[in-house]
Design a protein around this motif. Sequence first.
Motif, PDB file in Angstrom:
ATOM      1  N   PHE A  39      29.819  42.914  15.645  1.00  0.00           N
ATOM      2  CA  PHE A  39      28.504  43.547  15.682  1.00  0.00           C
ATOM      3  C   PHE A  39      27.462  42.693  14.965  1.00  0.00           C
ATOM      4  O   PHE A  39      26.320  42.574  15.415  1.00  0.00           O
ATOM      5  N   ASP A  40      27.855  42.093  13.856  1.00  0.00           N
ATOM      6  CA  ASP A  40      26.954  41.232  13.108  1.00  0.00           C
ATOM      7  C   ASP A  40      26.614  39.979  13.908  1.00  0.00           C
ATOM      8  O   ASP A  40      25.466  39.518  13.881  1.00  0.00           O
ATOM      9  N   TYR A  41      27.585  39.436  14.620  1.00  0.00           N
ATOM     10  CA  TYR A  41      27.343  38.247  15.442  1.00  0.00           C
ATOM     11  C   TYR A  41      26.301  38.546  16.523  1.00  0.00           C
ATOM     12  O   TYR A  41      25.354  37.785  16.712  1.00  0.00           O
ATOM     13  N   VAL A  42      26.460  39.651  17.221  1.00  0.00           N
ATOM     14  CA  VAL A  42      25.514  40.031  18.279  1.00  0.00           C
ATOM     15  C   VAL A  42      24.132  40.272  17.680  1.00  0.00           C
ATOM     16  O   VAL A  42      23.117  39.817  18.219  1.00  0.00           O
ATOM     17  N   LYS A  43      24.071  40.970  16.558  1.00  0.00           N
ATOM     18  CA  LYS A  43      22.786  41.236  15.900  1.00  0.00           C
ATOM     19  C   LYS A  43      22.080  39.935  15.538  1.00  0.00           C
ATOM     20  O   LYS A  43      20.882  39.772  15.770  1.00  0.00           O
ATOM     21  N   THR A  44      22.828  38.988  14.993  1.00  0.00           N
ATOM     22  CA  THR A  44      22.253  37.711  14.599  1.00  0.00           C
ATOM     23  C   THR A  44      21.745  36.935  15.809  1.00  0.00           C
ATOM     24  O   THR A  44      20.672  36.332  15.760  1.00  0.00           O
ATOM     25  N   GLN A  45      22.502  36.955  16.910  1.00  0.00           N
ATOM     26  CA  GLN A  45      22.071  36.255  18.119  1.00  0.00           C
ATOM     27  C   GLN A  45      20.781  36.862  18.677  1.00  0.00           C
ATOM     28  O   GLN A  45      19.896  36.140  19.139  1.00  0.00           O
ATOM     29  N   ILE A  46      20.672  38.170  18.635  1.00  0.00           N
ATOM     30  CA  ILE A  46      19.457  38.848  19.108  1.00  0.00           C
ATOM     31  C   ILE A  46      18.281  38.464  18.217  1.00  0.00           C
ATOM     32  O   ILE A  46      17.177  38.200  18.707  1.00  0.00           O
ATOM     33  N   GLN A  47      18.487  38.428  16.912  1.00  0.00           N
ATOM     34  CA  GLN A  47      17.417  38.085  15.984  1.00  0.00           C
ATOM     35  C   GLN A  47      16.957  36.636  16.137  1.00  0.00           C
ATOM     36  O   GLN A  47      15.781  36.338  15.953  1.00  0.00           O
ATOM     37  N   LYS A  48      17.883  35.732  16.462  1.00  0.00           N
ATOM     38  CA  LYS A  48      17.563  34.308  16.552  1.00  0.00           C
ATOM     39  C   LYS A  48      17.062  33.858  17.920  1.00  0.00           C
ATOM     40  O   LYS A  48      16.617  32.727  18.046  1.00  0.00           O
ATOM     41  N   MET A  49      17.122  34.715  18.935  1.00  0.00           N
ATOM     42  CA  MET A  49      16.797  34.243  20.282  1.00  0.00           C
ATOM     43  C   MET A  49      15.312  33.875  20.407  1.00  0.00           C
ATOM     44  O   MET A  49      14.443  34.496  19.811  1.00  0.00           O
ATOM     45  N   GLN A  50      15.084  32.826  21.188  1.00  0.00           N
ATOM     46  CA  GLN A  50      13.752  32.305  21.453  1.00  0.00           C
ATOM     47  C   GLN A  50      13.530  32.273  22.967  1.00  0.00           C
ATOM     48  O   GLN A  50      14.472  32.047  23.726  1.00  0.00           O
ATOM     49  N   PRO A  51      12.293  32.471  23.423  1.00  0.00           N
ATOM     50  CA  PRO A  51      12.045  32.405  24.861  1.00  0.00           C
ATOM     51  C   PRO A  51      12.207  30.978  25.393  1.00  0.00           C
ATOM     52  O   PRO A  51      11.962  30.013  24.679  1.00  0.00           O
ATOM     53  N   ASN A  52      12.639  30.884  26.648  1.00  0.00           N
ATOM     54  CA  ASN A  52      12.775  29.563  27.270  1.00  0.00           C
ATOM     55  C   ASN A  52      11.414  29.089  27.794  1.00  0.00           C
ATOM     56  O   ASN A  52      10.383  29.696  27.492  1.00  0.00           O
ATOM     57  N   ALA A  53      11.394  28.028  28.564  1.00  0.00           N
ATOM     58  CA  ALA A  53      10.136  27.447  29.058  1.00  0.00           C
ATOM     59  C   ALA A  53       9.337  28.425  29.920  1.00  0.00           C
ATOM     60  O   ALA A  53       8.104  28.378  29.929  1.00  0.00           O
ATOM     61  N   GLU A  54      10.027  29.316  30.634  1.00  0.00           N
ATOM     62  CA  GLU A  54       9.329  30.298  31.471  1.00  0.00           C
ATOM     63  C   GLU A  54       8.918  31.544  30.678  1.00  0.00           C
ATOM     64  O   GLU A  54       8.332  32.468  31.230  1.00  0.00           O
ATOM     65  N   GLY A  55       9.275  31.606  29.412  1.00  0.00           N
ATOM     66  CA  GLY A  55       8.931  32.746  28.579  1.00  0.00           C
ATOM     67  C   GLY A  55       9.942  33.874  28.615  1.00  0.00           C
ATOM     68  O   GLY A  55       9.671  34.961  28.105  1.00  0.00           O
ATOM     69  N   LYS A  56      11.103  33.629  29.209  1.00  0.00           N
ATOM     70  CA  LYS A  56      12.140  34.664  29.281  1.00  0.00           C
ATOM     71  C   LYS A  56      13.130  34.484  28.136  1.00  0.00           C
ATOM     72  O   LYS A  56      13.501  33.376  27.790  1.00  0.00           O
ATOM     73  N   PHE A  57      13.543  35.604  27.603  1.00  0.00           N
ATOM     74  CA  PHE A  57      14.547  35.581  26.545  1.00  0.00           C
ATOM     75  C   PHE A  57      15.944  35.494  27.157  1.00  0.00           C
ATOM     76  O   PHE A  57      16.169  35.994  28.251  1.00  0.00           O
ATOM     77  N   PRO A  58      16.896  34.883  26.441  1.00  0.00           N
ATOM     78  CA  PRO A  58      18.240  34.725  27.004  1.00  0.00           C
ATOM     79  C   PRO A  58      19.016  36.030  27.149  1.00  0.00           C
ATOM     80  O   PRO A  58      19.912  36.123  27.977  1.00  0.00           O
ATOM     81  N   TYR A  59      18.682  37.041  26.353  1.00  0.00           N
ATOM     82  CA  TYR A  59      19.402  38.312  26.403  1.00  0.00           C
ATOM     83  C   TYR A  59      18.412  39.454  26.602  1.00  0.00           C
ATOM     84  O   TYR A  59      17.318  39.443  26.060  1.00  0.00           O
ATOM     85  N   THR A  60      18.851  40.444  27.360  1.00  0.00           N
ATOM     86  CA  THR A  60      18.003  41.623  27.568  1.00  0.00           C
ATOM     87  C   THR A  60      18.309  42.722  26.561  1.00  0.00           C
ATOM     88  O   THR A  60      17.561  43.683  26.441  1.00  0.00           O
ATOM     89  N   GLY A  61      19.405  42.585  25.829  1.00  0.00           N
ATOM     90  CA  GLY A  61      19.788  43.567  24.819  1.00  0.00           C
ATOM     91  C   GLY A  61      21.133  43.223  24.216  1.00  0.00           C
ATOM     92  O   GLY A  61      21.720  42.179  24.516  1.00  0.00           O
ATOM     93  N   SER A  62      21.629  44.117  23.394  1.00  0.00           N
ATOM     94  CA  SER A  62      22.881  43.878  22.680  1.00  0.00           C
ATOM     95  C   SER A  62      24.083  43.770  23.614  1.00  0.00           C
ATOM     96  O   SER A  62      24.930  42.886  23.459  1.00  0.00           O
TER      97      SER A  62
END
Length: 87
Positions: A39-62
């Motif tokens: 759960f901590d790993y997923v939370k950290t990945q969500i917190q660290k995600m950055q948008p790509n060149a098109e402005g889309k985030f890599p994840y839509t949720g947990s």
Amino acid sequence: MGTLASYDQSVEFFKDNLGFGEGASYVSRFFAATSSLPFDYVKTQIQKMQPNAEGKFPYTGSLDCAMKTLKAGGSLKFYTGFPFLFI
């Protein structure tokens, strides 16, 4: 929950079967790390995600993050950093 229950049961087991209560904290740490780290790993990945060149985030949720991580890295990927958390 994983820490308290496992610690209490470990103390009982060690005292009843081995005659001492030491070592229960190590068992408790193992169960706490094992139950909370995914759960901590997923939370950290969500917190660290950055948008790509098109402005889309890599994840839509947990759940999406967990499924993509499982597909890309397998179930052990969720336990990255386990030794540090255990110690």
